[in-house]
Motif scaffolding. Structure first.
Motif, short mmCIF file in Angstrom:
data_model
loop_
_atom_site.label_atom_id
_atom_site.label_comp_id
_atom_site.label_asym_id
_atom_site.label_seq_id
_atom_site.Cartn_x
_atom_site.Cartn_y
_atom_site.Cartn_z
N THR A 36 55.77 43.58 35.50
CA THR A 36 54.11 43.80 36.18
C THR A 36 54.75 44.83 36.81
OG1 THR A 36 53.45 41.83 35.03
CG2 THR A 36 52.60 42.66 36.93
N ALA A 37 55.48 44.27 38.37
CA ALA A 37 56.52 45.11 39.42
C ALA A 37 56.09 46.17 38.99
CB ALA A 37 57.50 44.32 40.10
N ALA A 38 57.23 46.38 37.64
CA ALA A 38 57.02 48.32 36.89
C ALA A 38 56.69 49.00 37.02
CB ALA A 38 58.73 48.07 36.07
N GLY A 39 55.27 48.07 35.76
CA GLY A 39 53.96 48.72 35.93
C GLY A 39 53.53 49.20 36.92
N LEU A 40 53.23 48.34 37.94
CA LEU A 40 52.67 48.93 39.32
C LEU A 40 53.04 49.75 39.59
CD1 LEU A 40 50.34 48.13 41.36
CD2 LEU A 40 52.42 45.97 42.51
N GLY B 267 40.30 45.71 31.91
CA GLY B 267 39.90 46.80 33.04
C GLY B 267 39.71 47.45 33.05
N THR B 268 39.18 48.08 31.62
CA THR B 268 38.37 49.49 31.72
C THR B 268 37.14 48.87 31.97
OG1 THR B 268 40.31 50.11 30.35
CG2 THR B 268 37.72 51.43 30.30
N LYS B 269 36.62 47.68 31.59
CA LYS B 269 35.22 47.85 31.07
C LYS B 269 34.71 47.17 32.78
CE LYS B 269 34.36 46.43 26.24
NZ LYS B 269 34.49 45.08 26.05
N MET B 270 35.76 46.97 33.88
CA MET B 270 35.37 46.27 34.50
C MET B 270 35.67 47.10 35.48
SD MET B 270 36.26 42.26 34.43
CE MET B 270 35.88 40.58 33.46
N ALA B 271 35.72 48.42 35.21
CA ALA B 271 36.17 49.30 36.53
C ALA B 271 37.13 49.46 37.09
CB ALA B 271 35.34 50.16 36.80
N VAL C 5 49.46 31.56 27.62
CA VAL C 5 49.48 30.18 28.55
C VAL C 5 49.42 31.41 30.12
CG1 VAL C 5 49.63 28.55 29.83
CG2 VAL C 5 50.58 28.35 27.24
N VAL C 6 50.02 32.23 30.30
CA VAL C 6 49.54 33.07 31.39
C VAL C 6 49.05 33.99 30.75
CG1 VAL C 6 50.93 34.85 32.89
CG2 VAL C 6 51.99 33.36 32.30
N MET C 7 48.82 34.94 30.30
CA MET C 7 47.63 35.99 29.83
C MET C 7 45.94 35.27 29.80
SD MET C 7 49.02 38.45 29.58
CE MET C 7 50.78 37.95 30.53
N VAL C 8 46.18 34.05 29.22
CA VAL C 8 45.04 32.74 29.05
C VAL C 8 44.62 32.84 30.01
CG1 VAL C 8 43.70 30.98 28.17
CG2 VAL C 8 44.97 32.60 26.95
N LEU C 9 45.39 32.36 31.15
CA LEU C 9 44.88 32.57 32.64
C LEU C 9 44.52 33.57 33.38
CD1 LEU C 9 47.84 29.40 34.01
CD2 LEU C 9 45.21 29.44 33.11
N SER C 10 45.07 34.58 33.07
CA SER C 10 45.31 36.16 33.37
C SER C 10 43.74 35.94 33.34
CB SER C 10 45.77 36.79 32.96
OG SER C 10 46.95 36.74 33.87
N LEU C 11 43.41 36.37 31.89
CA LEU C 11 42.11 36.67 30.98
C LEU C 11 40.75 36.36 31.99
CD1 LEU C 11 42.66 37.26 27.33
CD2 LEU C 11 42.49 38.74 29.09
N VAL C 12 41.35 34.59 32.33
CA VAL C 12 39.93 33.66 32.73
C VAL C 12 40.22 34.59 34.27
CG1 VAL C 12 39.42 31.49 33.94
CG2 VAL C 12 40.17 32.28 31.35
N LEU C 13 40.98 34.71 34.93
CA LEU C 13 40.70 34.77 36.14
C LEU C 13 41.09 36.46 37.33
CD1 LEU C 13 44.04 32.66 37.84
CD2 LEU C 13 41.47 32.49 37.88
N ILE C 14 40.78 36.70 35.64
CA ILE C 14 40.43 38.75 36.49
C ILE C 14 39.06 38.68 36.49
CG2 ILE C 14 40.87 40.81 35.69
CD1 ILE C 14 42.74 40.34 33.83
N PRO C 15 38.48 38.30 36.28
CA PRO C 15 36.49 38.38 35.89
C PRO C 15 36.68 38.17 37.55
CG PRO C 15 36.95 37.22 33.55
CD PRO C 15 38.03 37.64 34.38
N PRO C 16 36.35 37.16 38.00
CA PRO C 16 36.07 36.51 39.49
C PRO C 16 37.45 37.41 40.45
CG PRO C 16 37.49 34.63 38.28
CD PRO C 16 36.86 35.61 37.22
N LEU C 17 38.08 38.11 39.98
CA LEU C 17 39.41 38.96 40.71
C LEU C 17 38.15 40.24 40.53
CD1 LEU C 17 42.14 37.17 40.41
CD2 LEU C 17 40.86 36.89 42.53
N ALA D 63 44.47 48.37 39.37
CA ALA D 63 44.74 48.81 38.17
C ALA D 63 46.20 48.70 37.99
CB ALA D 63 44.28 50.05 38.51
N GLY D 64 47.84 49.16 38.96
CA GLY D 64 48.03 48.70 38.99
C GLY D 64 48.85 47.23 38.20
N LEU D 65 48.31 45.92 38.58
CA LEU D 65 48.57 45.06 37.76
C LEU D 65 48.58 44.53 36.79
CD1 LEU D 65 47.76 42.94 41.96
CD2 LEU D 65 50.39 43.49 40.81
N ILE D 66 47.35 44.60 37.01
CA ILE D 66 46.58 44.70 34.73
C ILE D 66 47.30 45.61 34.85
CG2 ILE D 66 45.04 44.72 33.79
CD1 ILE D 66 43.19 44.25 36.05
#
Length: 421
Positions: free
Chosen positions: A100-104, A368-372, A159-171, A116-119
């Motif tokens: 994630t750090a390298a992608g950022l 991430g694209t749909k939420m701009a 498990v980490v991805m499931v949590l991420s998918l749930v948390l991205i919309p409110p964030l 955008a970099g984090l996602i």
């Protein structure tokens, strides 16, 4: 009378073209996955001619992921999963943080925002279930120590991805995109009680996940094997096959709808609790043909997402993306495995297994694209990176196989010492 049958057309044309091109790839001594991916490109929206239904292809591919993870669960026990927790949990989390750090960093170089970099980095950090398990199964490694570590690592990533998918919309608003309302009923109630939307969403998600695991380990461990034995005593192979499929698909779908768990994770737990039955091997044999067919459709669906123009429009960004997937992730995984005291071969196996991306990567980048939050080219980079890494992964494993063979030949295991009577 003409009928509009997109589902039948997608299955028939996708599998037929995958068979023909897979056969060509086999004759040319290339990975058959290359033929499957090319089939997807041909029937995708970015090439002329027939265009298959992309959404249907993705859903069909999800069936392959469910059956594949169910099969892995049949080989696994709770003891196996707990035996690798000391390396799988910190290893997966550590590798996700590095990728994630390298992608950022790459995203910032391209002028994108931090959100955008984090996602984008997160989408490059998670390995494809289908690719990893197929590589392990081809080498009979699923039940080995290396295989258990790889699968445990994969489960933690899920498990980490499931949590991420749930948390991205409110964030989404904080990440630079369009703010999204909290839609989960329990989370909405927690917000009304005074909790923040992120805290409420995370608490509810963790509570649901814990409830699902408890239900499967307490109730499912007794109920699922009992159902299987009851059906087996009917003497009907057809009913037995139907029961296995109903349990695998039903638990995967139900866990997703009720507990918010991914299909793959739900199917894995269904298989793991069924492994306690003496009929688990028969259950594996009954699901294998469908699993293989739908796994092929997964690769076809990946090919359909690929836009070849990204190679010309963003060559440097694509090279950077591929290097993160193939090199950065591999080095991070190898270093973590070696730091935990495992041998070089185990480290190389885990590093090679994880040097690719797939299902969750696409879901994350599309969200991430749909939420701009992400620019549109991010999806093309992730899909192109997935295709290249999926093609490169069998080559990397072939190199590893040759290295392992030479290593064992040069340093054979010592003969066991037999004491004199």
């Amino acid at each position: 009378m003409p009928h509009d049958t997109p589902l039948i057309a997608t299955i028939v044309i996708g599998l037929s073209l995958a068979f023909l091109l897979g056969l060509v790839a086999h004759r040319l001594k290339l990975p058959m996955i290359a033929g499957y991916l090319l089939a997807g490109i041909i029937i995708g929206p970015f090439t002329p001619g027939y265009v298959a239904d992309q959404e249907l292809a993705t859903e069909l591919a999800e069936l392959g992921v469910i059956l594949l993870m169910f099969g892995v669960g049949l080989h696994f026990s709770l003891k196996d999963l707990l035996s690798v927790k000391n390396i799988a949990i910190p290893g997966a989390i550590g590798q996700i943080l590095v990728a994630t750090a390298a992608g950022l960093a790459l995203a910032l170089l391209m002028g994108w925002g931090i959100g955008a970099g984090l996602i984008f980095g997160l989408s490059l950090s998670v390995a494809s279930t289908v690719v990893l398990l197929r590589a392990l199964q081809d080498r009979n490694l699923v039940t080995s120590d290396r295989g258990r570590i790889a699968v445990g690592w994969l489960i933690v990533e899920d498990v980490v991805m499931v949590l991420s998918l749930v948390l991205i919309p409110p964030l989404a608003g904080l990440l630079g995109g369009t703010a999204q309302p909290v839609t989960d009923g329990a989370a909405q109630e927690a917000v009304r009680m005074g909790f923040g939307p992120v805290t409420a969403t995370l608490a509810v998600t963790l509570a649901k996940f814990a409830a699902f695991v408890a239900l499967m380990l307490i109730v499912g461990r007794k109920l699922i094997p009992w159902i299987l034995h009851y059906v087996a005593h009917t003497g009907s192979r057809e009913l037995f096959r139907l029961a296995v499929l109903a349990i695998a698909l039903g638990v995967a779908y139900g866990s997703s709808q009720i507990f918010g768990v991914s299909f793959a994770l739900g199917a894995f737990f269904a298989g793991m609790v069924m492994a306690g039955s003496t009929l688990s091997q028969q259950a594996m044999r009954e699901t294998m043909p469908l699993r293989d067919a739908f796994a092929v459709l997964f690769f076809v669906s990946v090919g359909m997402l690929f836009n070849p123009m990204i190679v010309l429009t963003e060559p440097l960004a694509l090279i950077g993306t591929v290097l993160i997937i193939l090199v950065v992730k591999s080095i991070a995984a190898y270093g973590i495995v070696r730091a935990f005291g495992h041998d070089k071969e185990t480290g190389l196996t885990i590093a090679t297994s994880l040097a690719q991306i797939g299902e969750f990567s696409f879901i994350l980048v599309v969200m991430g694209t749909k939420m701009a939050i992400l620019p549109t080219e991010a999806k093309d980079l992730v899909v192109a990176g997935a295709m290249i890494s999926i093609l490169a992964n069998p080559v990397m494993f072939a190199i590893l196989d040759r290295w392992s063979a030479r290593h064992r030949k040069a340093d054979p295991e010592p003969e066991p010492v037999v004491e004199a009577a």
